[in-house]
Structures are given as C-alpha cells and as structure tokens.
Write an enzyme that holds these catalytic residues in place. Structure first.
Site, mmCIF file in Angstrom:
data_model
loop_
_atom_site.group_PDB
_atom_site.id
_atom_site.type_symbol
_atom_site.label_atom_id
_atom_site.label_comp_id
_atom_site.label_asym_id
_atom_site.label_seq_id
_atom_site.Cartn_x
_atom_site.Cartn_y
_atom_site.Cartn_z
ATOM 1 N N CYS A 142 0.820 -1.215 0.000
ATOM 2 C CA CYS A 142 0.000 0.000 0.000
ATOM 3 C C CYS A 142 0.852 1.263 0.000
ATOM 4 O O CYS A 142 0.334 2.352 -0.245
ATOM 5 C CB CYS A 142 -0.931 0.011 1.206
ATOM 6 S SG CYS A 142 -2.113 -1.348 1.235
ATOM 7 N N HIS A 181 -9.565 3.517 -1.326
ATOM 8 C CA HIS A 181 -8.216 2.976 -1.171
ATOM 9 C C HIS A 181 -7.823 2.091 -2.358
ATOM 10 O O HIS A 181 -7.645 0.885 -2.222
ATOM 11 C CB HIS A 181 -8.147 2.186 0.145
ATOM 12 C CG HIS A 181 -6.808 1.628 0.480
ATOM 13 N ND1 HIS A 181 -5.622 2.215 0.086
ATOM 14 C CD2 HIS A 181 -6.455 0.502 1.191
ATOM 15 C CE1 HIS A 181 -4.605 1.485 0.539
ATOM 16 N NE2 HIS A 181 -5.076 0.443 1.200
#
Length: 395
Positions: A86, A339
C-alpha cells in the site's frame, strides 16, 4: 542538497468504475498533473509508475507503466515500475526525490494506479493477501484468528488484532472507532473526488456488518479504482514558484518480523521529523493510512500528535476535525475517499498539496503551511512491511 518541490498534481475520482482501465485512469491523472505544473509531456524526464495488484486481477505484469502511458507522448521516456504494497506510490515519490537530488533528473512524474473492481470482492481480497509472506501466512492466520484456514479478510484480521491490543492499553471503545469513521465521512462529503460523499452517523457505523473483531464494514476501507499523479521538480525549475510545495522529508522504512519496541510508523516519523527539522507541534494538516478506522487513533500516538493512550481524547477534543488544531484526513481518508492501493500514497500527497496551496474549497484548512502523510502497507508480523512518511511545506 538540492531542494525538490511538487509542482503539479492530478487525481481521478475514486470509486468502482466498470468501464475504466489502468490506462484510462492513469492517463487522466497524468494529463491533469502535467498541466497543473505548467508543463508538457515532453518536459518529463523520468516516469515512476506505482501499482500493486493489476498482475493478479488483470494478468498484466512487468510493464504496467508502459501500458498506462501508451496513449501519451511519454512513450519512450525512461520508466520504472514500482511495487511496495500500500506504500507503493509514496515509495515512488521517495525515489523521485532521490533521482532529482542526485542531479540525474530534474523533472519526474509519479503516477499511482489501481483497478480493483470487476473481478469480485473475493478476488480483490485474495490479491491483497499477496502482500504477506505466503510461506508463513498459514501460521499468521492461526495466530490472528485462533483457527486453521484462511481468513475472510486477512488484513482486517490484522487490524482487528492491533485494535484489540490498542483497546487493552488505551481503554478505547467502539464509540471512539465509530467516531473516526464519522469524522472522516464528513470530510469525505466535502471532497468531490471521494468514493463516498455522505456524512455518516455513529449509529450507522456501529450497525453495519461485522467484519473482524470490533471492526464493522463502515470502519473498513472499500475496494476502489483510481489514479493519482504528481510532478516533482528541482525547486528552482518551477514555472509557478507560488504554487510549488517543497518536499521537506521523505523517509522510507521496512518492517521487521517480530517487531521492535518502537513501532515501524513511529520509527519512520521520528526520522522524517529529524530530516525536516520539524516536530509534531509544527504540523497544520495530516493524512494517515486509516485502512481501518481504529488505526487512525493508533497513528495519532505514533506521530506524536498526543501521548500514549490519548488518541481517543485527542479525537473527542475535535482537534483532528476540520476547524480543529491539526485536521487529520481532510480528504476523507481511506475509508471514505477510497483505497485503490497503488494510488493511495500519491492521493494523500495530492490532498496535502491542495491544502497547502489553499485550494481545497469547503474542506480547506485555513493557513496550512506544513503537512505530513503517513502511508504504510503489507505485513511482516506484527509490523507493516513498508512505511513512508512525507513532510511538505509551503515556504
């Protein structure tokens, strides 16, 4: 050492877009970032493309960045594909900074992309689980859940464990976690690029489907598609110095299996403060990696915004809400803005550049001059695999 600034930003809406591709998403963000910098594609000397899971979800491996820029005049430019869980596109910014400070390049484009929808939630969750040591994942699952077999959502089980540990040391409650989601949903309602743009009530958050431990669905970041891009230049090259935002620090650290006494995020933040010559009290606005809402409270403490165990108190004070002393996640954060993992780090920085320029509209933090982004991802048990803390300033 050469000063480096972000001179252009671009971002797509985040959401689930069945007809979009990595190419279309990336091209849109790239176009806007280059135009915002007052440049043309011919001015870009290096492209750094960040993406996490397209190989697993679309089959496109190895040359994802080349595919993304294939309909632009960036074709033929030096291009590096970057993947770091991420923290992918914030890691790309870190590399861009090094490339410019070395003197090898003066103008670098960073673009983060992700296309997560279209294959079903199960496929997306399985792809995300590849950001774990696959040889050890069965043991990790047993430790996290107390049972054999794969978790429904591995990373939410990780966050459930860290949340339980946090409850034990801080006394935080489900009310506190829900209030993080409520705050960020309000912020997201003011962000035209956010995936979810409706302010939620605490009752809605708590009543949503249970996911893992104390986490409910509305405390967890959603599956998302999107792209974000940034142009970095040697500061003296900025065509509009008044809009340039200086990169004061970009620190990348890697998680250590077994952990350390000082958490990864705190170690990274302390190094970033030292590099920037600043501290927590200097910050005006912050973006943190709230893939699950309780993590925001934990990161408050790791960044030094408050003392150990004081995250719920800081939240309740209103200091981290728009209008407060140091608003956190004015974009809506991962839970409301969305996200798309390869784009998230760049998206955080797009938001902070927009804030420091005074162009955030209804979610503007008045007088913001210094900003910090914390972006972490992957898992090494018990730490994240990678963390980047970036500090920006409007000089």
């Amino acid at each position: 050492m050469r000063d480096v600034s972000i001179t252009g930003v671009g971002i797509t809406e985040f959401g689930k877009f069945p007809d979009a591709s990595l190419r279309s998403l990336g091209t849109a963000a790239i176009r806007d970032a280059i135009a915002d910098a007052g440049l043309t594609e011919s001015d870009i000397e290096l492209v750094l493309h960040g993406n996490c899971v397209a190989g697993l979800l679309t089959g496109q491996e190895s040359i994802r960045g080349q595919v993304v820029v294939s309909d632009t005049a960036l074709v033929g430019k030096p291009l590096i594909n970057i993947e770091n869980a991420c923290a992918t596109s914030s890691s790309a910014v870190h590399i861009a900074l090094v490339a410019i400070r070395s003197g090898t390049y003066r103008t670098v484009l960073v673009v983060g992309t992700e296309k997560m929808s279209g294959r079903g939630t199960r496929a997306a969750l399985d792809a995300l689980t590849s950001a774990v040591d696959v040889d050890r994942i069965d043991a990790y699952n047993r430790d996290l859940t107390g049972r054999d077999g794969p978790a429904e959502s591995f990373f939410m089980e990780v966050y459930a464990r860290t949340t339980a540990d946090y409850i034990a040391r801080s006394g935080a409650t489900a009310h506190d976690f829900a209030q993080v989601a409520v705050k960020n949903s309000f912020h997201g309602s003011l962000n035209p690029k956010a995936q979810y743009r409706r302010a939620l009530s605490e009752e809605e958050v708590l009543a949503s489907r249970a996911v893992a431990g104390p986490l409910t669905m509305l405390m967890c970041s959603p599956i998302a598609d999107g792209a974000a891009a940034l142009v970095l230049q040697a500061t003296e090259d900025a065509s509009d110095p008044a809009s340039a935002v200086r990169v004061r620090a970009s620190v990348l650290r890697t998680g250590i299996p077994g952990g350390r006494d000082v958490p990864l995020e705190q170690r990274t933040a302390e190094a970033a403060y030292s590099a920037a010559g600043l501290g927590p009290a200097d910050l005006d606005v912050v973006e943190v990696h709230d893939a699950a809402s309780p993590n925001e409270l934990i990161v408050y403490e790791e960044l030094g915004l408050c003392g150990p165990g004081e995250g719920p108190k800081l939240l309740a004070s209103g200091d981290t809400r728009l209008g407060g002393r140091v608003p956190v996640n004015p974009s809506g954060g991962l839970v409301s803005r969305g996200h798309p993992v390869g784009a998230t780090g760049a998206a955080q920085l797009v938001e902070l550049v927009t804030q420091l320029r005074g162009r955030a509209g209804d979610r503007q933090v008045p007088g913001a001059r210094i900003a910090l982004a914390e972006n972490a991802g992957g898992y090494t048990h018990p730490e994240a695999a990678a963390c980047v803390v970036t500090i920006l300033s409007r000089d």
